[in-house]
Design an enzyme around this catalytic site. Structure first.
Site, PDB file in Angstrom:
ATOM      1  N   CYS A   1       6.867 -15.054 -13.809  1.00  0.00           N
ATOM      2  CA  CYS A   1       7.930 -15.136 -12.812  1.00  0.00           C
ATOM      3  C   CYS A   1       7.753 -16.377 -11.929  1.00  0.00           C
ATOM      4  O   CYS A   1       7.780 -17.490 -12.422  1.00  0.00           O
ATOM      5  CB  CYS A   1       7.967 -13.839 -12.011  1.00  0.00           C
ATOM      6  SG  CYS A   1       9.375 -13.648 -10.907  1.00  0.00           S
ATOM      7  N   ILE A   2       7.535 -16.214 -10.636  1.00  0.00           N
ATOM      8  CA  ILE A   2       7.357 -17.336  -9.708  1.00  0.00           C
ATOM      9  C   ILE A   2       5.899 -17.818  -9.672  1.00  0.00           C
ATOM     10  O   ILE A   2       5.617 -18.909  -9.165  1.00  0.00           O
ATOM     11  CB  ILE A   2       7.842 -16.965  -8.279  1.00  0.00           C
ATOM     12  CG1 ILE A   2       7.942 -18.193  -7.366  1.00  0.00           C
ATOM     13  CG2 ILE A   2       6.927 -15.904  -7.655  1.00  0.00           C
ATOM     14  CD1 ILE A   2       8.942 -19.229  -7.801  1.00  0.00           C
TER      15      ILE A   2
END
Length: 222
Positions: free
Chosen positions: A136-137
């Site tokens: 994800c991030i």
């Protein structure tokens, strides 16, 4: 011989901690593949606390390690207890906690720093040539861990990719169902909820990431 994997959590809840779906999918897949897992988190205060029903900030303080223990069912340790020698690989699920608690990327962008204990452990895996999976991030931290030239993905968000490139990373666009691998560094990344529209889409990439990270741990097996 089952492999040992360290998982770093960043709280509990997408807006101020670890993304719960991503964390559980990661832990489930690791268990399905027979890996031994130990969760870790920094023993620090969260940047802030978000009401996940309304999206508004709440006037209270919570501890990242204590909140992460919710996801780990209490089986979690202070990241300062983690020793790279005890593990074959490292995985970091996403959620805003990765950008707010494990680092200050959410605030500082390309000028961010990584929480010292988190950085020390991640750098130790990088230096040891052991596989790392960032979800994800979390790949926004890759350039801080590996230095300039590291290849990774957060999907296709232009602003985030630009910030990562400014930090020295080489961002590659990636579908939610796929992974990007930096073969030289044994780093595997996947977009998950940076792109996913539902939990099944998130799982498709995360499962590939976990499988590939575990495959990479076997490269030096006799």
């Amino acid at each position: 011989m089952s492999k040992k994997v360290a998982v770093i959590l960043s709280g509990s809840g997408v807006y101020d901690g670890a993304e719960i779906h991503e964390s559980v999918i990661t832990l489930l897949r690791l268990d399905q593949r027979g890996a031994q897992v130990q969760c870790f988190a920094p023993n620090i205060s969260q940047l802030h606390v978000i009401n996940h029903l309304t999206g508004e900030e709440m006037p209270e303080s919570r501890n990242v390690l204590v909140e992460s223990a919710r996801i780990a069912r209490g089986n979690i340790k202070d990241i300062r207890e983690a020793d790279v020698e005890d593990f074959d690989a490292l995985i970091v699920p996403g959620g805003f906690g990765a950008a707010k608690n494990l680092s200050n990327f959410a605030i500082e962008g390309a000028g961010c720093t990584v929480q010292p204990d988190v950085l020390a452990l991640a750098e130790a895996f990088a230096e040891a040539g052991k596989p790392v999976g960032l979800i994800c991030i979390s790949p926004a931290l890759a350039a801080k861990i590996y230095g300039p030239g590291v290849t990774c993905t957060i999907g296709n968000d232009a602003d985030t990719a630009t910030a990562m490139n400014k930090m020295g990373a080489t961002h590659e666009d990636c579908a939610v169902t796929d992974i990007i691998e930096d073969k030289a560094r044994k780093l595997v990344t996947t977009p998950a909820y940076m792109l996913a529209q539902n939990i099944s889409e998130a799982a498709s990439g995360i499962n590939k990431l976990v499988d590939r990270v575990l495959e990479l741990t076997h490269e030096n097996d006799a």
